[in-house]
Design an enzyme around this catalytic site. Structure first.
Site, short mmCIF file in Angstrom:
data_model
loop_
_atom_site.label_atom_id
_atom_site.label_comp_id
_atom_site.label_asym_id
_atom_site.label_seq_id
_atom_site.Cartn_x
_atom_site.Cartn_y
_atom_site.Cartn_z
N ASP A 1 0.88 -1.17 0.00
CA ASP A 1 0.00 0.00 0.00
C ASP A 1 0.91 1.21 0.00
O ASP A 1 1.84 1.31 0.82
CB ASP A 1 -0.93 0.03 1.20
CG ASP A 1 -2.09 0.99 0.94
OD1 ASP A 1 -2.93 0.68 0.07
OD2 ASP A 1 -2.15 2.06 1.57
N GLY B 1 1.88 5.87 -12.23
CA GLY B 1 1.25 6.76 -11.25
C GLY B 1 1.79 8.18 -11.29
O GLY B 1 1.82 8.83 -12.33
N ARG C 1 9.61 1.97 -2.23
CA ARG C 1 9.33 0.52 -2.32
C ARG C 1 10.62 -0.26 -2.03
O ARG C 1 10.60 -1.26 -1.32
CB ARG C 1 8.78 0.22 -3.72
CG ARG C 1 8.22 -1.18 -3.92
CD ARG C 1 7.24 -1.22 -5.10
NE ARG C 1 6.01 -0.50 -4.79
CZ ARG C 1 5.70 0.69 -5.28
NH1 ARG C 1 6.47 1.30 -6.16
NH2 ARG C 1 4.57 1.27 -4.91
P1 ITT Z 1 -3.38 -2.44 -5.33
O1 ITT Z 1 -4.17 -1.99 -4.12
O2 ITT Z 1 -4.06 -3.49 -6.12
O3 ITT Z 1 -1.97 -2.81 -4.98
P2 ITT Z 1 -3.54 0.35 -6.08
O4 ITT Z 1 -3.00 1.13 -7.25
O5 ITT Z 1 -5.00 0.56 -5.75
O6 ITT Z 1 -3.24 -1.19 -6.34
P3 ITT Z 1 -2.76 1.70 -3.64
O7 ITT Z 1 -4.11 1.76 -3.04
O8 ITT Z 1 -1.60 1.37 -2.75
O9 ITT Z 1 -2.68 0.63 -4.81
O10 ITT Z 1 -2.52 3.07 -4.40
C1 ITT Z 1 -1.28 3.63 -4.48
C2 ITT Z 1 -1.24 4.66 -5.58
O11 ITT Z 1 -0.14 5.54 -5.30
C3 ITT Z 1 -0.95 3.99 -6.89
O12 ITT Z 1 -2.11 3.79 -7.64
C4 ITT Z 1 0.04 4.93 -7.56
O13 ITT Z 1 -0.56 5.76 -8.44
C5 ITT Z 1 0.63 5.74 -6.42
N1 ITT Z 1 1.99 5.24 -6.24
C6 ITT Z 1 2.44 4.31 -5.35
N2 ITT Z 1 3.72 4.03 -5.55
C7 ITT Z 1 4.11 4.78 -6.60
C8 ITT Z 1 5.31 4.91 -7.31
O14 ITT Z 1 6.38 4.19 -7.02
N3 ITT Z 1 5.34 5.78 -8.32
C9 ITT Z 1 4.27 6.49 -8.66
N4 ITT Z 1 3.08 6.41 -8.08
C10 ITT Z 1 3.00 5.56 -7.03
#
Ligand code: ITT
Length: 199
Positions: A75, A159, A187
């Site tokens: 997350d 993202g 990460r």
């Molecule tokens: P899962 O829950 O299925 O893993 P999700 O995209 O819904 O997928 P999150 O709720 O953790 O996951 O959302 C995190 C968001 O934050 C993700 O959609 C990305 O857009 C952003 N994010 C996280 N890590 C990132 C990164 O390394 N680079 C750019 N954006 C990131």
């Protein structure tokens, strides 16, 4: 029950985000036998908690109990200082139901303009959780600080990567070589903590 993960252990990567799945696979370096949540047809759980760690635990728990496999969940999100840490745990939600990160980036830019602040500092957070089916769960967190830049730059990563420049750097995560991002990212930092705890 041992909380060490032996090489070759079958793991489910409990994410439906292809960008994350790619980075997690690179960090795992073929050490485990990884199947994706999509391959197993697992549904996307709600994210009801108010912290990254809380939501990572919910996702790992749900995937482990549904699949009977050890599950790794992530997350994560972007926190903007001038927005009081938003979008934070709602980072995915800001992209709307079509997961349009062009829209999410525009929203960050316009909310930031509304504050009339010139503080562009921001940070990414990543919580990783490993859950054993009907067993324990271990969670860790990593963070990278940096600054936002507009307009967006670079087509790599996913993202919010095109608007984030990590501290001490000149390129956005969207412009950087994937290996260079994986060496310093939130990460990667969370992963290093997980490795120390479990591998
Ligand atoms: P899962 O829950 O299925 O893993 P999700 O995209 O819904 O997928 P999150 O709720 O953790 O996951 O959302 C995190 C968001 O934050 C993700 O959609 C990305 O857009 C952003 N994010 C996280 N890590 C990132 C990164 O390394 N680079 C750019 N954006 C990131």
């Amino acid at each position: 029950m041992s909380l060490f993960l032996d090489p070759g252990t079958r793991l489910v990567a409990a994410t439906h985000n292809p960008g994350k799945a790619r980075e997690l696979a690179a960090l795992l370096e073929g050490r485990f036998d990884v199947v994706s949540a999509a391959e197993l047809g697992l549904r996307e759980p709600e994210e009801p908690e108010s912290t990254f760690v809380g939501n990572a635990i919910v996702k790992a728990r749900a995937a482990a109990d549904a699949s009977g496999l050890i599950a790794l969940a992530d997350d994560s999100g972007l926190c903007v200082a001038a927005l009081g840490g938003q979008p934070g745990i709602h980072s995915a939600r800001w992209a709307g139901p079509t997961k349009d990160f062009g829209h999410a980036i525009d929203l960050v830019e316009s909310r930031l303009a509304d504050t009339e602040s010139d503080d562009v500092s921001a940070w990414f957070v990543c919580a990783l959780a490993v859950a054993w089916p009907n067993g324990p769960v271990v969670a860790v967190e990593g963070r990278i600080d940096g600054a936002l830049t507009f307009p967006r730059r670079g087509g790599r990563g996913f993202g919010y990567d095109p608007i984030f420049i990590p501290e001490g750097g000149a390129l956005t995560f969207g412009e950087m070589d994937p290996g260079a991002k994986d060496a310093i990212s939130h990460r990667a930092r969370a992963f290093a903590a997980l490795k120390a705890a479990l591998f």
